[in-house]
Design a protein around this motif. Sequence first.
Motif, PDB file in Angstrom:
ATOM      1  N   GLY A   1       0.791  -1.229   0.000  1.00 56.18           N
ATOM      2  CA  GLY A   1       0.000   0.000   0.000  1.00 56.18           C
ATOM      3  C   GLY A   1       0.814   1.266   0.000  1.00 56.18           C
TER       4      GLY A   1
ATOM      5  N   ARG B   1      -7.617   1.560   0.363  1.00 52.79           N
ATOM      6  CA  ARG B   1      -7.149   2.325  -0.779  1.00 52.79           C
ATOM      7  C   ARG B   1      -7.708   3.743  -0.732  1.00 52.79           C
ATOM      8  N   GLY B   2      -6.848   4.723  -0.981  1.00 51.18           N
ATOM      9  CA  GLY B   2      -7.256   6.126  -0.985  1.00 51.18           C
ATOM     10  C   GLY B   2      -7.165   6.807   0.362  1.00 51.18           C
ATOM     11  N   THR B   3      -6.833   6.061   1.414  1.00 52.48           N
ATOM     12  CA  THR B   3      -6.724   6.655   2.747  1.00 52.48           C
ATOM     13  C   THR B   3      -5.449   7.492   2.845  1.00 52.48           C
ATOM     14  N   LYS B   4      -5.610   8.693   3.362  1.00 53.19           N
ATOM     15  CA  LYS B   4      -4.451   9.561   3.598  1.00 53.19           C
ATOM     16  C   LYS B   4      -3.871   9.231   4.968  1.00 53.19           C
TER      17      LYS B   4
ATOM     18  N   ILE C   1      -0.748   8.494   0.456  1.00 52.06           N
ATOM     19  CA  ILE C   1      -2.058   7.935   0.125  1.00 52.06           C
ATOM     20  C   ILE C   1      -1.896   6.431  -0.063  1.00 52.06           C
ATOM     21  N   SER C   2      -2.638   5.663   0.699  1.00 54.83           N
ATOM     22  CA  SER C   2      -2.537   4.212   0.632  1.00 54.83           C
ATOM     23  C   SER C   2      -3.105   3.706  -0.690  1.00 54.83           C
ATOM     24  N   SER C   3      -2.393   2.759  -1.275  1.00 53.98           N
ATOM     25  CA  SER C   3      -2.922   2.080  -2.464  1.00 53.98           C
ATOM     26  C   SER C   3      -3.654   0.808  -2.064  1.00 53.98           C
ATOM     27  N   GLY C   4      -3.814   0.624  -0.739  1.00 54.02           N
ATOM     28  CA  GLY C   4      -4.558  -0.507  -0.210  1.00 54.02           C
ATOM     29  C   GLY C   4      -3.681  -1.448   0.571  1.00 54.02           C
TER      30      GLY C   4
END
Length: 637
Positions: A242, A300-303, A291-294
Amino acid sequence: MTVLSVPNPALAAEAPVLQTLPIGVANRAAAAPETRPFALVGATWDDPAAALATTITVRTRSAATGRWSAWQPLESDGRSPAEPGSADSFGRGRTDPVWVDTSDAVEAHTTDGVLPRGLRLDLINPDTRHIETDVARKAALPPRPIPRYVSRAGWGADESIVKNAPEYTPSVRAFFVHHTATANNYRCADSARIVRGIEAYHVKSNHWNDIGYNFLVDKCGTLFEGRRGGVTRPVLGAHTLGFNSYSSAIAVIGNYDGVGAPATVRNVVAQVAAYKLGMYRVPPIGRSALISSGSDLFARGTKVVLNRISGHRDTNETTCPGGSLYRQLPAIRRVAGAAPAGLRMRAVYGAVAGGSVYYARGAIRVYWGLATPTMMMSRFDVYVDGRHVTSASSAGRIALLRMRPGRHTVTVLAIHLSGRTTRLTRTVVVDATPPTFVSGPSLILRPGSLNGSVPVRLGWGVGDPSGLRTLALTSPRPVFFGVGRRTFDTVAVPNAARAWAIKAVDRPGNTTVGKIVRTPSMVNDATAAHSGRWATVRNPLYLSGTASQSTTRGSSIAWTFTGRSAALAVTRTPASGRATIYVDGVNTGTLDLSSRQTVNRVAIWAKNWGASGRHTVRIVSSGTRPGIVVDGLVVLR
C-alpha cells in the motif's frame, strides 16, 4: 498583489548572464533569492500561447547610486510571433524587456488575477564577460556522496530472472525499515548468499519481478543494493503493501524481535535514509502524508500521516521490523535528520589570529573540524563575502582561498546528507602592506651616568591598519618590546658609530625595519671657550682626567659644535653651586649641581634638536669658589 523584493549584498561577485526569479501562483508573497548585477528585466511564462491576464510593474535599484527607479510596466503584445512548428515556437510567453542600466535589486508588483504557469522575472546581465573576480568563476560542487554499498554484480544477482525493466516513483517522501525475520547466527561472509536467496525467493516464490527491498544491510553493517534501477534513483519497490509509491526501504538481515540492531547497523540505516530523503529535500525528522494504495490496515485512498522514517508495522499488520529494532527508530531518526554538529575552525594556515579576526598577507588555507561522522555528510561549501567560491567533499576539511586586500567574511557551510546545514563564519583581513614608521626611529641623549657609556633614549612611531604583532630592537642588540611601546632608555658606546634598528611586524606578517646610525662624541673641557676665572683640576674619576672648576661668579664655559643632541657632563659635590644654561644665546634655565655626596661623570642636562645643526651651549656659574666642576660635553652626531 504579488510583491517581489530582492536585495543584493555582493555586487563584486560574478554575475550570470541570466537569472530567474519565480513568481508563484501558490505563494504570491514568497521571499525571492538574491540577485547579481543586471541591466535588462522582463517577465516570461511556460505557455507561449497563454495571454497575460495581469499587469506587471517593476522598479529597480541602481548599483551606482543605490536609488530606486520609478515604477514602470512590462508590456505584453500577445502571443508569440514565432512561426508555428519552428524551433522558436517551443519557447516561452513573454513581455517586452525594459532596460534599467546596471542594477542590483528588483521589486515587482502584479495586479490580482490568474497568473500564467511558470511566471518569472528574467534578469539579463550583458556585461558578464567584463567582470573580474579574485577567485574561480564557477565553484564546482563535488558529487553527492553515495553510501558505500555492494552492487548487484558484487553480490551476484541473477539478472536473468528479472524480466521487466525497473519502475520508478516520482520521489521519496518516506523510508521504511524492515527486517528479514531470518536467523541472526549467520556469518557476515555469507551475507551475499543470503541476499541471493532472498532475491530468488521474491522472484520465484512470490512471483515478483525482482527482490522487493531497495537496500539490505547485514549485522556487520555491510550495505547491499537491492532492486535493480540504480541507487541514485527513486526505484519503485515491493516492500511495504500500500505504500511503495513515494518511498524507499531497507531490510536488516536477521530477526530483531528480541535483540536490537548494533550501532554500525543503525548508522547505516540512518545514512541511507538521510541519503534517499535528502535527495528530495525531505527532512528525515518529521512526518509525511501518503495515500494508501490498499493495505491490511489502510484502505485504498486513505491519507496516512507517517514518520518519514517508519517501521513496516506502521502501515501493515505485522511485527516487522521487530520490537527491539522498532524501538530504536527514534534514535535512527535523530541521526538521520541531525544538523552537522561540532563544526569548528581548527586552523587558518597563512594567517594569524588576533582575537576573533584572522590576519593574512594573501592566500590562506582554512581547516575545519566536525563531530558528525563523514558517512552522514554530503559536502562543505565555502563562501567569501557571501559568494560561493569552492566546495569540499564529505571527507574534505580544508580549502585554499585567495582574496584581495581588505576585510572579508569567510563562511564554511556543512551540509548533512539530510540537507540540514550548520555554518561557521570568521573574519579575515588580507593586508600585504608593511607597517609604516610615522616618526623615527630617533636617538637622543638623556641625563644619567657617563661611567663608561652614554645614556640615550630611542624613540619611534609606527603604525599599521591591521595592528602590530611584534616590535623589537634588532641592533645593536636584540630587545623585544610590547607593541604599544614608543621609547626605550638604554646606553651607547662613547665615540663609536652604531646602527640602531627596530623591526615592526604586523598581524598578517608584513615586516618593516627602521634604521639609523649615530655617534655620541665626548668633548672635554679643554676644548671649550672659557670666560672669567677657572681652575684646572685633575682626577682620574673626571671624564677625561681633568675638569674645569669656576672660581668666580659669572665665569662661563662654552662649546660650539655640529650635532643633533648635547648633554652637559659635570661632577656634583656637596659644595657645588648653581649654573645657568644658554643654548644658542637663549637662557634655558638654572641647574643646581650640588649633591649629598660627590658624583663624577654624570650628564645632568640634555638638549635635543632632532635634525643635525650647528649650536652653541654656554654654562655660566652662579656662585663663587668652589663654584661648579665641568667635565665636558657629549655631542650626538
